[in-house]
Structures are given as structure tokens and as C-alpha cells.
Design a protein around this motif. Structure first.
Motif, PDB file in Angstrom:
ATOM      1  N   ILE A  90      -3.240   5.816  -4.443  1.00 23.08           N
ATOM      2  CA  ILE A  90      -4.113   5.902  -3.276  1.00 23.08           C
ATOM      3  C   ILE A  90      -3.742   7.146  -2.483  1.00 23.08           C
ATOM      4  O   ILE A  90      -2.560   7.456  -2.322  1.00 23.08           O
ATOM      5  CB  ILE A  90      -3.971   4.653  -2.380  1.00 23.08           C
ATOM      6  N   LEU A 137      -5.728   2.044   7.819  1.00 26.15           N
ATOM      7  CA  LEU A 137      -4.363   1.547   7.991  1.00 26.15           C
ATOM      8  C   LEU A 137      -3.967   1.474   9.461  1.00 26.15           C
ATOM      9  O   LEU A 137      -3.279   0.537   9.885  1.00 26.15           O
ATOM     10  CB  LEU A 137      -3.385   2.461   7.252  1.00 26.15           C
ATOM     11  N   LEU A 193      -8.648  -2.418   3.340  1.00 28.73           N
ATOM     12  CA  LEU A 193      -7.475  -1.853   2.673  1.00 28.73           C
ATOM     13  C   LEU A 193      -7.152  -2.620   1.390  1.00 28.73           C
ATOM     14  O   LEU A 193      -6.884  -2.009   0.336  1.00 28.73           O
ATOM     15  CB  LEU A 193      -6.267  -1.892   3.615  1.00 28.73           C
ATOM     16  N   MET A 230      -6.992  -1.201  -2.449  1.00 29.18           N
ATOM     17  CA  MET A 230      -5.830  -1.362  -3.319  1.00 29.18           C
ATOM     18  C   MET A 230      -6.218  -2.003  -4.659  1.00 29.18           C
ATOM     19  O   MET A 230      -5.743  -1.594  -5.718  1.00 29.18           O
ATOM     20  CB  MET A 230      -4.774  -2.213  -2.606  1.00 29.18           C
ATOM     21  N   ALA A 284       0.833  -1.205   0.000  1.00 25.19           N
ATOM     22  CA  ALA A 284       0.000   0.000   0.000  1.00 25.19           C
ATOM     23  C   ALA A 284       0.865   1.252   0.000  1.00 25.19           C
ATOM     24  O   ALA A 284       0.556   2.239  -0.676  1.00 25.19           O
ATOM     25  CB  ALA A 284      -0.940  -0.002   1.204  1.00 25.19           C
TER      26      ALA A 284
END
Length: 398
Positions: free
Chosen positions: A136, A163, A231, A235, A127
Motif C-alpha cells: 500500500i 488513516l 482502510l 488492505m 496497515a
């Protein structure tokens, strides 16, 4: 009998070995075998290592067995620790060299081992690469990427809050409470038989059921495995690639992994971002070395150094309650656990005793793959950190 002398559930000389129960294959005592054989138990996706060269891991083995340390009022040696903590694989990196490498409980150098929640840190590292490229935006609401979540408690939460696991979404992480979100996750992720048709059948369906909010977003850290799955979906949606492809192309190939990895997938083919990753001991060590080197391998910057530096700085004030039992000065940031705000050593951790401990200041890292009989154990966690510290000090003295 020590922790590594239990009978093997798949004895090749015993064709009458018992069939592992489908609903409990990932629980003790079966996990002593299954954590090294996940592909025989559930569906997976390949994480290709690519055709490129393997990152060399120079080896200069040392005898660390006799190093002593104290934890819980008891003094013991590293050898005692390895024998008594249900170790499957153990590797120590010091100054870029492998100084210890052990395979126990039938594990082999080419064999992959389930990482459990160490997976979260691997996914978050990828990420960080996407964030650096502008794919992102951390300050953007997750609903920009997943507009379907407007109907859930994730409405208003940012990618950074996901996160850091500081959203206010209600998610019961209990492994043993009947009907908990975590028990529903076991079925949704494809690990357990679909015996409850009234429960979510996929991870995406499970996320869509999370409509309750227990506190304002950003107010407090609370460990929720499902955050990493959100998350992972962000992604995938932002990049147009599957999570397995992303990990391969952005991390496993450029890092110089020696073997393919793999990740478990649910009934819809979605990878379990929160705990389904499997790799060899040495490839986990290469991941640790990448972090020790500020994200650079052989002169090539793979993970942004600024991302790694930022990851080592967490907000201790948000880190409350039970989490301070093991890490009294700790924090959690970018899906890593930070040991303290001074040294800023940090780690990836997973249930049943999975660790990647990283201390850039000492150029030191430890990978420990285990199959504890308990999901979590503060006592075993404190002991593991004490052992890591003792080995680190031994390396420093040398």
C-alpha cells in the motif's frame, strides 16, 4: 452498589433469564454481559493465533490500589477508580512486566472482550506492515485500490488522509440521532436486525452512499468510524486476503498471542474494521508491549519501527473543537490518539471505556476494558488518564 455488583443477565441458576433484545444487545445495561460474549450475539470471523509459542509476560504484581490521584476536583484512589468506572479487565505493564491484572464483572483470563474502536488501531498497525512492504502507498488516492469510490466523496482522498481521518467526507457519527450514518452502520455491519430495507445492507453498500463532501480533503481532523472500514477494504483489495487473515498472519501469529481473537462480520462476511475486534486482556497487553518495543518481539521486527515512531507525531493544528476537551494538546495520526507533542504517549480508545495507553518513554502501558453506561464521557476519559498518569508516576518512583 458499585459498578461491578450489578446482577448478571445470564445467571446459570436462573433459566428464566430474560432474552436480550436484538436491537439493543450492545447498549447498556445489556453490554455488561454481551461485550464478553459477542459470538453469542452476532456473526464473527476467527483471527487464528497460529501454532507457535506464546509471548511470555513476566509478572511482578504490585499493590496499586492505594495510589491516589485527582480528577474533576475530586481525590480518589485507583481502587475507587476501578470500582466506579465499570471495569471488566485492567492490566498494567511497567518495564516489560505485568504489575497489575484485574478481572471484574465476570471476566476471565481466557475470555475475549469487545475492543470497539481500539480495533481501529489494531487494523492500522497491520496497515503499517503492508505500507512498509510496498503493498500500500500512503500518498496514493484510495480510488487506486477501490476504483468504485470515484462515484463517492472519497474521490481525491489519499490513503494517509483516510488513516488520519482528515478526508472531507460527510459522515454523521452520532449514535442517537435517528437516521444518522452511525445508525445505518449498526444495521450494515450486521449487529442489528435488518429492519430498514431502504438502508444499506452491508458496509460496502454504506460506503458507496457517502457522496457528500463537507470540506476539502486534508483540511481538518474529524472522527469518522467509516474511515477505518475504507482502510480495511483497501488492505483486503491490495493484499488479496480477508482482514481477519491479515490480522492473524501479520500480527496475531508473529506477536505470540496466547488465544485466538475474533472480529465481527457483516451479512457479506466483511469484517468490521472500525470496532468489531475481540481478544483477551493479556493479548491486548501483548499488542501494547509490541508497540513499547518498537514493533519487535524476541529479536524479530514485526511492525516497522519507523511506522511506530511516525505514529507518535500528529498535527495538533488539525485537532480542533471538542477533541481538545480531553486532549488539549492532542493529535490524531495513523488511527491512534496522541496525548501531547512532547512526551508523545499515544493510545487506542473505544466507546464505553476501552483503552490501550502506551508510553514508550516510561516503558509503561495500561489496558482497560470497560462497559460504561455512556457511549462517551469526557469526565470519565479525563479521570482515566489521570489514573494512568498516577500509576505511571508510582512505577517511576519505584
Amino acid at each position: 452498589m458499585n459498578a461491578n455488583s450489578a446482577p448478571h443477565p445470564r445467571d446459570p441458576l436462573n433459566p428464566g433469564a430474560p432474552i436480550l433484545p436484538r436491537g439493543e444487545w450492545d447498549y447498556p445495561p445489556h453490554h455488561r454481559w454481551t461485550f464478553q460474549h459477542i459470538r453469542e450475539m452476532t456473526a464473527t470471523a476467527q483471527v487464528w493465533r497460529g501454532p507457535g509459542p506464546v509471548l511470555s509476560l513476566p509478572t511482578q504484581l504490585q499493590d496499586i490500589d492505594g495510589i491516589e490521584f485527582e480528577a474533576g476536583g475530586r481525590r480518589r484512589t485507583v481502587r475507587d477508580f476501578l470500582d466506579e468506572s465499570f471495569t471488566d479487565g485492567f492490566l498494567v505493564l511497567s518495564c516489560g512486566k505485568v504489575i497489575a491484572e484485574r478481572y471484574m464483572n465476570g471476566m476471565k483470563p481466557h475470555g475475549q472482550h469487545l475492543a470497539m474502536s481500539v480495533t481501529k488501531s489494531i487494523v492500522a498497525t497491520v496497515a503499517g506492515i503492508l505500507v512498509d512492504r510496498g503493498v500500500i502507498d500512503l500518498d496514493t488516492p484510495v480510488t487506486k485500490y477501490l476504483p468504485e469510490l470515484e462515484a463517492t466523496a472519497y474521490r481525491g482522498a489519499t490513503v494517509q488522509q483516510v488513516l488520519d481521518m482528515t478526508t472531507g467526507v460527510l459522515f454523521d457519527e452520532s449514535y442517537t440521532t435517528p437516521g444518522s450514518h452511525m445508525q445505518k452502520l449498526d444495521q450494515a455491519c450486521g449487529w442489528k436486525p435488518m429492519t430498514r430495507p431502504d438502508w444499506p445492507q452491508t458496509m460496502w453498500q454504506l460506503i458507496l452512499t457517502l457522496t457528500e463532501q463537507e470540506r476539502p480533503h486534508g483540511e481538518l481532523f474529524r472522527y469518522r468510524s467509516i474511515e477505518t472500514d475504507v482502510l480495511g477494504l483497501v488492505m483486503e483489495r491490495a493484499s488479496g486476503l480477508s482482514l481477519a487473515e491479515l490480522i492473524s498472519s501479520e500480527l496475531w501469529v508473529p506477536m505470540g498471542a496466547e488465544e485466538d481473537a475474533y472480529i465481527t462480520v457483516d451479512h457479506a462476511g466483511y469484517a468490521l474494521a472500525d470496532g468489531g475486534f475481540n481478544a483477551t486482556l493479556r493479548d491486548y497487553a501483548r499488542f501494547a508491549l509490541l508497540h513499547l518495543r518498537g514493533g519487535k518481539v524476541n529479536g524479530r521486527q514485526i511492525v516497522p519501527s519507523a511506522w511506530i515512531e511516525a505514529t507518535r507525531n500528529g498535527n495538533h493544528a488539525l485537532f480542533q473543537g471538542v477533541y481538545r476537551e480531553v486532549l488539549p494538546r492532542g493529535a490524531y495520526h495513523n488511527q491512534f490518539w496522541i496525548e501531547d507533542p512532547d512526551r508523545r504517549a499515544y493510545m487506542a480508545r473505544g466507546i464505553f471505556g476501552q483503552y490501550i495507553y502506551i508510553d514508550p518513554e516510561a516503558d509503561f502501558a495500561v489496558v482497560k476494558l470497560s462497559t460504561w453506561p455512556e457511549f462517551v464521557s469526557a469526565e470519565r476519559s479525563i479521570e482515566a488518564l489521570a489514573a494512568f498518569h498516577a500509576i505511571r508516576e508510582h512505577c517511576k518512583a519505584d
